[in-house]
Every structure is written in C-alpha cells, then in structure tokens.
Design an enzyme around this catalytic site. Structure first.
Site, PDB file in Angstrom:
ATOM      1  N   GLU A  15      35.712  47.830  18.053  1.00 23.94           N
ATOM      2  CA  GLU A  15      34.401  47.211  17.868  1.00 23.94           C
ATOM      3  C   GLU A  15      33.385  48.195  17.301  1.00 23.94           C
ATOM      4  OE1 GLU A  15      34.887  43.714  20.792  1.00 23.94           O
ATOM      5  OE2 GLU A  15      34.237  45.390  22.027  1.00 23.94           O
ATOM      6  N   ASP A  46      36.106  47.326  13.745  1.00 21.68           N
ATOM      7  CA  ASP A  46      37.531  47.573  13.991  1.00 21.68           C
ATOM      8  C   ASP A  46      37.948  47.104  15.393  1.00 21.68           C
ATOM      9  OD1 ASP A  46      36.620  49.530  15.769  1.00 21.68           O
ATOM     10  OD2 ASP A  46      37.246  51.225  14.523  1.00 21.68           O
ATOM     11  N   GLU A  97      41.178  50.600  32.214  1.00 22.94           N
ATOM     12  CA  GLU A  97      41.215  50.715  30.749  1.00 22.94           C
ATOM     13  C   GLU A  97      41.609  52.135  30.364  1.00 22.94           C
ATOM     14  OE1 GLU A  97      37.845  49.475  27.736  1.00 22.94           O
ATOM     15  OE2 GLU A  97      37.357  51.411  28.612  1.00 22.94           O
TER      16      GLU A  97
HETATM   17  C1  BGC Z   1      37.541  47.744  23.284  1.00 21.55           C
HETATM   18  C2  BGC Z   1      38.141  46.528  22.638  1.00 21.55           C
HETATM   19  C3  BGC Z   1      38.462  45.482  23.676  1.00 21.55           C
HETATM   20  C4  BGC Z   1      37.291  45.205  24.600  1.00 21.55           C
HETATM   21  C5  BGC Z   1      37.663  44.332  25.793  1.00 21.55           C
HETATM   22  C6  BGC Z   1      36.345  47.308  24.101  1.00 21.55           C
HETATM   23  O1  BGC Z   1      35.761  48.420  24.639  1.00 21.55           O
HETATM   24  O2  BGC Z   1      37.152  48.678  22.316  1.00 21.55           O
HETATM   25  O3  BGC Z   1      39.315  46.895  21.965  1.00 21.55           O
HETATM   26  O4  BGC Z   1      38.862  44.307  23.045  1.00 21.55           O
HETATM   27  O5  BGC Z   1      36.784  46.417  25.100  1.00 21.55           O
HETATM   28  O6  BGC Z   1      38.728  44.887  26.506  1.00 21.55           O
END
Ligand code: BGC
Length: 361
Positions: A166, A163, A318
C-alpha cells in the site's frame, strides 16, 4: 498426525470469516478490521489447500457481491481510462478500493486505496478454488463480475498504483503486474470467447515485466526502483509469471536471502520502517514455499518450525521483532497505532500453505 498450528489456523480463520464470506484481515487491530481482496484471496487459497472449500467458496461469492455493488464506479473508471483520462494522481477516489467492510462498502479514510493486485489475485484464487474444490459452476454464477474485473484490469494495468504494501502509488510494480497476469491467464480457460484476447493480454504483461521490471539480471521492487522486495517471490509462486528456476528468479531469491533474511525471518524491503521494519511471518512462509519447490526441504521445514515458535496467545502476528531494520520506528508506531497486528489471518494462511507443501497438515 494433525499439526496443532494448522488446526488452530483453520479455526481462527473460520472464526473471523464474516457471515458475508469476507475474511477480516486482523480482528484486533483497528486499521485492519476490514476485508482486503489481497489478504482474503490468499486466505481462501490456504483454506482450499487445507480442504476447507466451503469457506473459500463463501469468500469468492463475497468478491462477486463487491464487484456487483461497485460496478458503476468500475465502468466509469474503465471508460475514463479508455478515453485517455488517467485520473490525475492515483490518490484520487476514481478507482476501485482495495479494502472493504465485511458488507462490501468502501472504507472512507486517508489510504492508498488504488491497488490493482487484489483484483488479479481474486481471479487467480477463484481459478485455484475451482481446481481444488471442483466447484466449476461457480464460474458460471460469477461470470458478470469476472468479466467486469477483467475489463477493469485490461483498462488499468499500465497505470501507476499502490503496491501490495500500500505504498509507492506513483509507480508500477512487477508483483502487481504478476497478480494481474495470473488472474487474466487463469480465466483464459474458463471464458473461451475471450481466450485469445486474454492470452494476448497476459503475454503483453509478461513481456512488459521482462522489459521494464529487471535490472542486472534480477527483478526490481518497482519500475524505477531497483531495490529488492520479498514479495517478488510471488512472481513465481504462485503467480507463475516465471519459472522457479528462471535465472532472474534465482538471482532475486539470492538478493532476498542476502538483504532481507535474518535467521528464519524475512523483511519486506531494506528501507522498511513500518513498526521498525520487523520480519513478516507470511513472507518467511513464502520463502519456505520456494525452498520446498526447489529441493530445499530441510530449510523450508526449519522456517515452518520457526513460525510455530512465533505464535502468541492470540495467534500469529503480522511481524516479529527479533531483528528490526529501524528500531526507533518501532516505538513510534506503537505509540501511534498500538501493538502490531495479531492475529493476522494472512500469516495463518501462509503457514497453512507451507504446511501443505511440506505435508505437515
Ligand atoms: C499490508 C498489506 C495488507 C494489509 C492488511 C498492510 O499493512 O501492507 O499488504 O494487505 O496490511 O493486512
């Protein structure tokens, strides 16, 4: 008046856009020093909303090069799936990856790399780019890789794959399907000779989500997992699989507010343990986007202000730790992989989108 975080966000995104056009997910976090189709397409969308069309255009030309470089792999996967060979477990390396080096090479490593959402999202974003920039000639230039992506999605959309977080590679996810739906639907207008086929495919995907991706009147995280996930917001904004005021969407948003919202911060899903399950700024911006579109402007504005208050010296992270779902997992992740990612380009991107919605830019 120019909003400072908007200006900084644009500069930061430009600074971390490689000369190849790729956007690096997070330059300071080892595991994220790569370019994801998902993060990149949303970042390009934000840059278009901020008037930075040239940057977005360079990103889509990078996507085009990635597709061309991996064409043989894509064609082999398409042929195998068409022949009824689904490739065994989804961890196999037969499918296109989700993240690449800035030069478009696959990143070797243990990663749930079979993710289909980014392939729908880049097509959706390309159409939005043409809408905002007027650069319609790009479609003609990129037609072979657009067609290849559409063939790949047509063959693979029903397969289980990882998903947008990931995870859960053994399942099918409504949000992934919505991204594919949006990519296919947007290309209908640009490829007249395939319009009927694409319209039918998009409608089949939508009907599949309605039939299999809801439970008790709301959308579910994955088929067979009835939990709510904040990424379900994408079903309506921006992917348009349902209207913002569809009763199923309203109920889903209410579940997100009840189970995943703490203060102004939004968690991914209730059982999240990644870095203790913090609040993701990009998802908070998404909820603000939904509020802005549904007459809840003040709440959207409050979220935007809260995001500004979460800025660190290096930029927007994030996730933040005001409210953790699983505190012990925070320190174990820090020991294992260092501090959470900051800056995350996608966080800046979603702030830019929210700011554009609110006229703050
Ligand atoms: C997130 C993804 C994202 C990636 C890079 C992962 O931890 O779950 O949604 O694309 O980090 O930012």
């Amino acid at each position: 008046m120019t909003n400072t975080l908007c200006t900084q966000s644009i500069q930061l995104i430009l600074r971390h856009q490689a000369t190849s056009g790729a956007y690096i997910a997070s330059p300071a976090f080892t595991h994220y020093k790569y370019a994801w189709l998902r993060d990149g397409a949303f970042t390009a969308y934000a840059m278009n909303r901020a008037g930075q069309h040239e940057s977005a255009s360079r990103f889509y030309k990078w996507c085009d090069r990635v597709m061309n470089r991996h064409e043989q792999k894509a064609r082999a996967a398409i042929n195998a799936v068409k022949a009824g060979d689904r490739g065994g477990e989804t961890g196999s390396d037969r499918f296109l990856h989700t993240r690449y080096t800035v030069d478009g090479e696959e990143v070797i490593g243990d990663w749930g790399s079979f993710q289909l959402d980014g392939y729908g999202t880049w097509l959706w974003g390309l159409a939005r780019h043409v809408h905002y920039s007027g650069e319609s000639d790009l479609i003609r230039q990129l037609t072979p890789s657009i067609e290849l992506t559409l063939d790949y999605l047509t063959a693979c959309w029903q397969l289980p794959n990882f998903d947008c977080w990931e995870e859960a590679g053994d399942r099918v996810h409504p949000v992934t399907l919505a991204a594919i739906f949006a990519g296919v639907k947007e290309m209908e207008a640009f490829l007249p000779e395939r319009a009927t086929e694409l319209a039918q495919l998009a409608e089949s995907i939508r009907q599949f989500v309605f039939a299999n991706g809801t439970e008790n009147g709301q959308f579910v995280k994955s088929i067979g997992n009835t939990a709510v996930d904040a990424s379900l917001l994408w079903l309506t904004l921006p992917f348009g699989l349902v209207e913002v005021n569809d009763p199923r969407m309203i109920q889903t948003v209410q579940a997100i507010e009840r189970e995943l919202l703490a203060g102004h911060g939004v968690h991914r899903y209730a059982s999240d343990t990644y870095y203790g399950g913090g609040q993701w700024l990009l998802l908070s911006a998404w909820l603000g986007w939904y509020y802005a579109r549904t007459g809840r402007g003040q709440e959207a504005y409050d979220i935007a202000e809260w995001i500004v208050s979460q800025r660190k010296d290096a930029g927007l992270p994030e996730q933040v730790q005001e409210h953790l779902l699983s505190p012990p997992d925070y320190s174990s992740w820090v020991e294992r992989s260092g501090e959470p990612a900051v800056p995350l380009l996608w966080s800046h991107a979603m702030y830019l989108v929210l700011a554009a919605e609110l006229g703050l830019a």
